[in-house]
Write a protein that holds these residues in place. Sequence first.
Motif, PDB file in Angstrom:
ATOM      1  N   LEU A   1       0.852  -1.191   0.000  1.00 52.53           N
ATOM      2  CA  LEU A   1       0.000   0.000   0.000  1.00 52.53           C
ATOM      3  C   LEU A   1       0.885   1.237   0.000  1.00 52.53           C
ATOM      4  CD1 LEU A   1      -2.651  -1.043   2.695  1.00 52.53           C
ATOM      5  CD2 LEU A   1      -3.042  -0.882   0.238  1.00 52.53           C
ATOM      6  N   SER A   2       0.398   2.304  -0.616  1.00 52.29           N
ATOM      7  CA  SER A   2       1.169   3.547  -0.641  1.00 52.29           C
ATOM      8  C   SER A   2       1.175   4.184   0.744  1.00 52.29           C
ATOM      9  CB  SER A   2       0.582   4.513  -1.667  1.00 52.29           C
ATOM     10  OG  SER A   2      -0.732   4.899  -1.296  1.00 52.29           O
ATOM     11  N   SER A   3       2.026   5.193   0.921  1.00 52.53           N
ATOM     12  CA  SER A   3       2.191   5.796   2.246  1.00 52.53           C
ATOM     13  C   SER A   3       0.925   6.499   2.737  1.00 52.53           C
ATOM     14  CB  SER A   3       3.361   6.789   2.221  1.00 52.53           C
ATOM     15  OG  SER A   3       3.123   7.793   1.245  1.00 52.53           O
ATOM     16  N   SER A   4       0.091   6.978   1.820  1.00 51.60           N
ATOM     17  CA  SER A   4      -1.158   7.636   2.215  1.00 51.60           C
ATOM     18  C   SER A   4      -2.323   6.989   1.479  1.00 51.60           C
ATOM     19  CB  SER A   4      -1.101   9.135   1.905  1.00 51.60           C
ATOM     20  OG  SER A   4      -0.836   9.363   0.538  1.00 51.60           O
ATOM     21  N   PHE A   5      -2.429   5.675   1.621  1.00 53.49           N
ATOM     22  CA  PHE A   5      -3.407   4.912   0.844  1.00 53.49           C
ATOM     23  C   PHE A   5      -4.836   5.346   1.153  1.00 53.49           C
ATOM     24  CE2 PHE A   5      -2.543   2.404   4.679  1.00 53.49           C
ATOM     25  CZ  PHE A   5      -3.813   2.099   5.136  1.00 53.49           C
ATOM     26  N   SER A   6      -5.647   5.315   0.103  1.00 51.71           N
ATOM     27  CA  SER A   6      -7.057   5.679   0.212  1.00 51.71           C
ATOM     28  C   SER A   6      -7.892   4.429   0.418  1.00 51.71           C
ATOM     29  CB  SER A   6      -7.515   6.389  -1.059  1.00 51.71           C
ATOM     30  OG  SER A   6      -7.449   5.494  -2.159  1.00 51.71           O
ATOM     31  N   LEU A   7      -9.168   4.623   0.685  1.00 48.90           N
ATOM     32  CA  LEU A   7     -10.083   3.498   0.829  1.00 48.90           C
ATOM     33  C   LEU A   7     -10.209   2.743  -0.489  1.00 48.90           C
ATOM     34  CD1 LEU A   7     -11.951   2.030   2.767  1.00 48.90           C
ATOM     35  CD2 LEU A   7     -13.777   3.622   2.138  1.00 48.90           C
ATOM     36  N   LEU A   8     -10.168   3.465  -1.612  1.00 47.59           N
ATOM     37  CA  LEU A   8     -10.224   2.835  -2.925  1.00 47.59           C
ATOM     38  C   LEU A   8      -9.009   1.950  -3.157  1.00 47.59           C
ATOM     39  CD1 LEU A   8     -11.553   2.462  -5.684  1.00 47.59           C
ATOM     40  CD2 LEU A   8     -10.394   4.563  -6.439  1.00 47.59           C
ATOM     41  N   GLU A   9      -7.829   2.438  -2.786  1.00 47.96           N
ATOM     42  CA  GLU A   9      -6.610   1.626  -2.932  1.00 47.96           C
ATOM     43  C   GLU A   9      -6.676   0.394  -2.031  1.00 47.96           C
ATOM     44  OE1 GLU A   9      -1.755   1.905  -2.237  1.00 47.96           O
ATOM     45  OE2 GLU A   9      -2.972   3.733  -2.191  1.00 47.96           O
ATOM     46  N   LEU A  10      -7.199   0.572  -0.856  1.00 50.92           N
ATOM     47  CA  LEU A  10      -7.342  -0.553   0.069  1.00 50.92           C
ATOM     48  C   LEU A  10      -8.268  -1.614  -0.521  1.00 50.92           C
ATOM     49  CD1 LEU A  10      -6.525  -1.547   2.897  1.00 50.92           C
ATOM     50  CD2 LEU A  10      -8.522  -0.352   3.802  1.00 50.92           C
ATOM     51  N   ALA A  11      -9.361  -1.185  -1.141  1.00 51.68           N
ATOM     52  CA  ALA A  11     -10.297  -2.125  -1.758  1.00 51.68           C
ATOM     53  C   ALA A  11      -9.637  -2.902  -2.879  1.00 51.68           C
ATOM     54  CB  ALA A  11     -11.518  -1.372  -2.281  1.00 51.68           C
ATOM     55  N   ARG A  12      -8.866  -2.221  -3.708  1.00 51.83           N
ATOM     56  CA  ARG A  12      -8.154  -2.897  -4.798  1.00 51.83           C
ATOM     57  C   ARG A  12      -7.154  -3.903  -4.257  1.00 51.83           C
ATOM     58  NH1 ARG A  12      -6.948   2.608  -8.299  1.00 51.83           N
ATOM     59  NH2 ARG A  12      -9.009   2.762  -9.311  1.00 51.83           N
ATOM     60  N   SER A  13      -6.479  -3.523  -3.182  1.00 50.01           N
ATOM     61  CA  SER A  13      -5.485  -4.407  -2.574  1.00 50.01           C
ATOM     62  C   SER A  13      -6.140  -5.667  -2.011  1.00 50.01           C
ATOM     63  CB  SER A  13      -4.755  -3.650  -1.461  1.00 50.01           C
ATOM     64  OG  SER A  13      -3.891  -4.511  -0.748  1.00 50.01           O
ATOM     65  N   ILE A  14      -7.312  -5.514  -1.412  1.00 51.94           N
ATOM     66  CA  ILE A  14      -8.041  -6.656  -0.859  1.00 51.94           C
ATOM     67  C   ILE A  14      -8.384  -7.646  -1.970  1.00 51.94           C
ATOM     68  CG2 ILE A  14     -10.247  -7.369   0.160  1.00 51.94           C
ATOM     69  CD1 ILE A  14     -10.122  -4.756   1.820  1.00 51.94           C
ATOM     70  N   LYS A  15      -8.883  -7.152  -3.088  1.00 48.38           N
ATOM     71  CA  LYS A  15      -9.228  -8.020  -4.216  1.00 48.38           C
ATOM     72  C   LYS A  15      -8.006  -8.761  -4.734  1.00 48.38           C
ATOM     73  CE  LYS A  15     -13.237  -5.484  -6.012  1.00 48.38           C
ATOM     74  NZ  LYS A  15     -13.801  -4.760  -7.181  1.00 48.38           N
ATOM     75  N   GLN A  16      -6.901  -8.046  -4.906  1.00 45.37           N
ATOM     76  CA  GLN A  16      -5.669  -8.663  -5.416  1.00 45.37           C
ATOM     77  C   GLN A  16      -5.155  -9.731  -4.459  1.00 45.37           C
ATOM     78  OE1 GLN A  16      -3.116  -5.266  -5.931  1.00 45.37           O
ATOM     79  NE2 GLN A  16      -4.115  -4.610  -7.835  1.00 45.37           N
ATOM     80  N   PHE A  17      -5.166  -9.429  -3.179  1.00 46.29           N
ATOM     81  CA  PHE A  17      -4.677 -10.379  -2.171  1.00 46.29           C
ATOM     82  C   PHE A  17      -5.522 -11.637  -2.156  1.00 46.29           C
ATOM     83  CE2 PHE A  17      -4.378 -12.087   2.145  1.00 46.29           C
ATOM     84  CZ  PHE A  17      -3.005 -12.105   2.351  1.00 46.29           C
ATOM     85  N   ASN A  18      -6.834 -11.473  -2.223  1.00 49.28           N
ATOM     86  CA  ASN A  18      -7.721 -12.633  -2.182  1.00 49.28           C
ATOM     87  C   ASN A  18      -7.572 -13.516  -3.410  1.00 49.28           C
ATOM     88  OD1 ASN A  18      -9.025 -12.255   0.331  1.00 49.28           O
ATOM     89  ND2 ASN A  18     -10.946 -12.938  -0.579  1.00 49.28           N
ATOM     90  N   LEU A  19      -7.492 -12.898  -4.576  1.00 54.06           N
ATOM     91  CA  LEU A  19      -7.349 -13.678  -5.802  1.00 54.06           C
ATOM     92  C   LEU A  19      -6.020 -14.418  -5.840  1.00 54.06           C
ATOM     93  CD1 LEU A  19      -8.894 -11.268  -8.476  1.00 54.06           C
ATOM     94  CD2 LEU A  19      -9.867 -13.396  -7.584  1.00 54.06           C
TER      95      LEU A  19
END
Length: 262
Positions: free
Chosen positions: A86-104
Amino acid sequence: MGHERISHLPSTKQWRNIVAQLTEFSPQNNNVALIATNTTKNVAQQIERMNQDKGVLASFSYLLILLHASKQRDPHAFLQQNGITLSSSFSLLELARSIKQFNLANSENTEYATISSQALIDTVSTWTKKEQQQTTLFFGGDADPFEPWRRAADAGSFSEISRIYFSNFLGRYLKYFLEREASASFNNLFDRSDFNKRLDSHLDDISRNAFETTKVTQQFAAGWYNNNAVKQFPKATEIQGFVGYALKKLKRNLVYNLDLED
């Protein structure tokens, strides 16, 4: 989840019976309540086995990683050690994308991975909005994006956020299955629209009931977090044990509320 396609759905006799009921639906023959009840029964029968699914475990592991990272001197380093960037000032949108990538990346069953990742996205969104309302904290700029999760990293808050997650998971699973089958079954756009409106009212009731039934997991969740996650990150077997217990409690309460025999 919109109209995103998932690889497969259960093909047991019970599920096929529900599909058959869907095809018989019409505004004059409103069997939506029966369909919703039968779907809930079938979810109750198989939900306990979901703790064996890597996608479900990955989703809940992500939440625990985020909470544990928030307490570290270098949160980003801990995230990267566990496969999350995650970036240093990650947004909720970035967090959502990260969750999808991690799960897949950590799943075998696309169906459960999609549902569980969306349930977690719903959960982190709910928690973030709650924290923003209470503290006027916003992501971005000079704000610390880990602060909401630092406040979530205690026994009481963990029991609350885990309850939100499991009720979101159940609601997503029920609604997606029925909406997908309805879309495939109805040729008439009016009937499909009417069905979805009626279905939403029943599933809203089911979701509210599911949230109430997950209340029984809160005391256990607080104790588990104190014993397994306060000082160290829990082992994979400990996470699976917690998820399995929570799903078992949810199953028992679904069965109880539907007047079924366990």
